[in-house]
Design a protein around this motif. Structure first.
Motif, PDB file in Angstrom:
ATOM      1  N   GLY A   1       0.922  -1.201  -0.049  1.00  0.00           N
ATOM      2  CA  GLY A   1      -0.014  -0.030  -0.003  1.00  0.00           C
ATOM      3  C   GLY A   1       0.858   1.429  -0.123  1.00  0.00           C
ATOM      4  O   GLY A   1       0.587   2.370  -0.811  1.00  0.00           O
ATOM      5  N   ASP A   2       1.815   1.272   0.958  1.00  0.00           N
ATOM      6  CA  ASP A   2       2.626   2.719   1.109  1.00  0.00           C
ATOM      7  C   ASP A   2       3.551   2.676  -0.323  1.00  0.00           C
ATOM      8  O   ASP A   2       3.458   3.974  -0.671  1.00  0.00           O
ATOM      9  N   ALA A   3       4.015   1.866  -0.825  1.00  0.00           N
ATOM     10  CA  ALA A   3       4.632   1.869  -2.021  1.00  0.00           C
ATOM     11  C   ALA A   3       3.784   2.450  -3.341  1.00  0.00           C
ATOM     12  O   ALA A   3       4.240   3.165  -4.059  1.00  0.00           O
ATOM     13  N   ILE A   4       2.513   1.912  -3.245  1.00  0.00           N
ATOM     14  CA  ILE A   4       1.679   2.576  -4.302  1.00  0.00           C
ATOM     15  C   ILE A   4       1.288   3.961  -3.972  1.00  0.00           C
ATOM     16  O   ILE A   4       1.315   4.542  -4.968  1.00  0.00           O
ATOM     17  N   TYR A   5       1.129   4.316  -2.954  1.00  0.00           N
ATOM     18  CA  TYR A   5       0.735   5.624  -2.677  1.00  0.00           C
ATOM     19  C   TYR A   5       2.050   6.554  -3.041  1.00  0.00           C
ATOM     20  O   TYR A   5       1.946   7.550  -3.700  1.00  0.00           O
ATOM     21  N   ASN A   6       3.284   6.160  -2.508  1.00  0.00           N
ATOM     22  CA  ASN A   6       4.448   6.766  -2.795  1.00  0.00           C
ATOM     23  C   ASN A   6       4.528   6.931  -4.150  1.00  0.00           C
ATOM     24  O   ASN A   6       5.100   8.091  -4.635  1.00  0.00           O
ATOM     25  N   ARG A   7       4.498   5.998  -5.110  1.00  0.00           N
ATOM     26  CA  ARG A   7       4.704   6.151  -6.577  1.00  0.00           C
ATOM     27  C   ARG A   7       3.686   7.027  -7.147  1.00  0.00           C
ATOM     28  O   ARG A   7       3.889   7.529  -7.925  1.00  0.00           O
ATOM     29  N   SER A   8       2.586   6.812  -6.724  1.00  0.00           N
ATOM     30  CA  SER A   8       1.375   7.465  -7.146  1.00  0.00           C
ATOM     31  C   SER A   8       1.533   9.087  -7.051  1.00  0.00           C
ATOM     32  O   SER A   8       1.525   9.870  -7.902  1.00  0.00           O
ATOM     33  N   PHE A   9       1.854   9.375  -5.562  1.00  0.00           N
ATOM     34  CA  PHE A   9       2.250  10.929  -5.455  1.00  0.00           C
ATOM     35  C   PHE A   9       3.634  11.420  -6.034  1.00  0.00           C
ATOM     36  O   PHE A   9       3.671  12.456  -6.779  1.00  0.00           O
ATOM     37  N   ALA A  10       4.587  10.416  -6.395  1.00  0.00           N
ATOM     38  CA  ALA A  10       5.691  10.889  -7.342  1.00  0.00           C
ATOM     39  C   ALA A  10       5.239  11.189  -8.759  1.00  0.00           C
ATOM     40  O   ALA A  10       5.614  12.154  -9.196  1.00  0.00           O
ATOM     41  N   ILE A  11       4.518  10.418  -9.445  1.00  0.00           N
ATOM     42  CA  ILE A  11       3.695  10.715 -10.530  1.00  0.00           C
ATOM     43  C   ILE A  11       3.131  11.770 -10.702  1.00  0.00           C
ATOM     44  O   ILE A  11       3.233  12.716 -11.730  1.00  0.00           O
ATOM     45  N   ILE A  12       2.002  12.206  -9.846  1.00  0.00           N
ATOM     46  CA  ILE A  12       1.567  13.524  -9.646  1.00  0.00           C
ATOM     47  C   ILE A  12       2.259  14.539  -9.615  1.00  0.00           C
ATOM     48  O   ILE A  12       2.179  15.633 -10.476  1.00  0.00           O
ATOM     49  N   ARG A  13       3.276  14.325  -8.803  1.00  0.00           N
ATOM     50  CA  ARG A  13       4.219  15.909  -8.690  1.00  0.00           C
ATOM     51  C   ARG A  13       5.218  15.849 -10.033  1.00  0.00           C
ATOM     52  O   ARG A  13       5.533  17.154 -10.366  1.00  0.00           O
ATOM     53  N   SER A  14       5.168  14.761 -10.828  1.00  0.00           N
ATOM     54  CA  SER A  14       6.240  15.182 -11.980  1.00  0.00           C
ATOM     55  C   SER A  14       5.470  15.446 -13.133  1.00  0.00           C
ATOM     56  O   SER A  14       5.663  16.061 -14.014  1.00  0.00           O
ATOM     57  N   GLU A  15       3.961  15.272 -13.050  1.00  0.00           N
ATOM     58  CA  GLU A  15       3.222  15.549 -14.356  1.00  0.00           C
ATOM     59  C   GLU A  15       2.213  16.708 -13.924  1.00  0.00           C
ATOM     60  O   GLU A  15       1.781  17.378 -15.039  1.00  0.00           O
ATOM     61  N   ALA A  16       1.976  16.963 -12.720  1.00  0.00           N
ATOM     62  CA  ALA A  16       1.061  18.136 -12.474  1.00  0.00           C
ATOM     63  C   ALA A  16       1.944  19.527 -12.365  1.00  0.00           C
ATOM     64  O   ALA A  16       2.976  19.543 -11.878  1.00  0.00           O
ATOM     65  N   ASP A  17       0.925  20.645 -12.652  1.00  0.00           N
ATOM     66  CA  ASP A  17       1.611  21.827 -12.615  1.00  0.00           C
ATOM     67  C   ASP A  17       1.368  22.524 -11.228  1.00  0.00           C
ATOM     68  O   ASP A  17       0.082  22.953 -11.214  1.00  0.00           O
ATOM     69  N   LEU A  18       2.041  22.401 -10.420  1.00  0.00           N
ATOM     70  CA  LEU A  18       1.848  22.756  -8.992  1.00  0.00           C
ATOM     71  C   LEU A  18       2.627  23.937  -8.322  1.00  0.00           C
ATOM     72  O   LEU A  18       2.385  24.132  -7.242  1.00  0.00           O
TER      73      LEU A  18
END
Ligand SMILES: C/C1=C2N=C(/C=C3N=C(/C(C)=C4\N[C@@](C)([C@@H]5N=C1[C@](C)(CCC(=O)O)[C@H]5CC(=O)O)[C@@](C)(CC(=O)O)[C@@H]4CCC(=O)O)[C@@](C)(CC(=O)O)[C@@H]\3CCC(=O)O)C(C)(C)[C@@H]/2CCC(=O)O
Length: 209
Positions: free
Chosen positions: A9-26
């Motif tokens: 679970g934690d690995a899925i969340y971490n990967r997901s948040f990393a993808i968001i931070r690399s793709e979204a304009d924040l």
């Protein structure tokens, strides 16, 4: 059959948040709570472009986080929102309240010619001051909340305005943004939903990703 997928679970969340931070304009979000909020909202809907629709009143995210830390109750328009709040993340065992199922609501709605979602907001009044409100489904709850403020109801510490849909959703959120001095966190337009509103609470509740 064996599939190659991340199992923890934690690995899925971490990967997901990393993808968001690399793709979204924040870039326009302040580091810490605002950025975390944007990431969690995107995570709940799978759409990185939703970042452009986020409208956060200055200081609203910090006010929401501080209110939760101080033990403020959380008012939700739908049970779906209330059930999405991760109780273990809440900093002060905060009450999570959804009044939609109160037995008085259906008769009140009929008598007043309103939706149950709108009438349910009237039951928040006594504890509304300093609370955190999360609206993820019903535009009429948000319209009714603004009417209540106009009638003199106390201001919540933070209003998460994320109703979804085609009738009243965009309009109610525009009204929230335009209402004077509301500490609002909004997803503008038709997009929104219970999952996004619950994710916003979960982001405010804890600095833990
Ligand atoms: C008009 C309504 C809309 N509902 C939407 C989307 C979803 N609603 C679901 C469910 C299960 C519920 N919606 C109610 C809140 C119900 N929905 C309405 C109302 C008729 C009016 C609200 C409003 O316009 O402000 C409302 C009933 C009322 O009298 O207030 C719900 C209480 C209905 C019920 O089951 O009794 C119920 C909420 C239950 C709960 O969690 O407490 C959906 C899951 C739809 C489905 O079943 O397929 C979905 C969830 C979306 C989400 O993420 O929350 C809209 C699209 C928001 C729509 C308002 C706007 C529009 O364009 O029509």
């Amino acid at each position: 059959m064996s599939y190659d997928y991340i199992r923890e679970g934690d690995a899925i969340y971490n990967r997901s948040f990393a993808i968001i931070r690399s793709e979204a304009d924040l870039k326009r979000f302040a580091p810490s709570v605002e950025e975390r909020l944007a990431v969690r909202i995107i995570h709940a809907c799978g759409m990185t472009d939703v970042a452009a629709d986020l409208a956060f009143a200055p200081g609203a995210a910090e006010a929401g986080a501080a209110a939760l830390a101080a033990g403020a109750p959380i008012f939700c328009d739908a049970q779906m929102v209330a059930h999405g709040v991760t109780r273990a993340r809440l900093p002060a065992n905060n009450e999570v309240i959804c009044t939609l199922s109160d037995p008085s609501v259906p008769a009140q709605a009929k008598a007043r010619g309103l939706t149950r979602s709108a009438v349910a907001a009237d039951l928040w009044r006594a504890k509304l001051g300093g609370s955190v409100v999360a609206i993820g489904n019903a535009p009429t709850t948000l319209f009714r909340l603004l009417e209540m403020l106009d009638e003199g109801a106390p201001m919540p510490a933070c209003i998460i305005g994320m109703p979804v849909g085609f009738v009243g959703a965009a309009e109610s959120k525009d009204a929230l943004i335009q209402y004077p001095n509301t500490p609002h966190l909004v997803v503008r337009g038709r997009r929104g939903g219970s999952a996004m509103a619950a994710a916003a609470i979960n982001a405010l509740a804890s600095a833990k990703e």
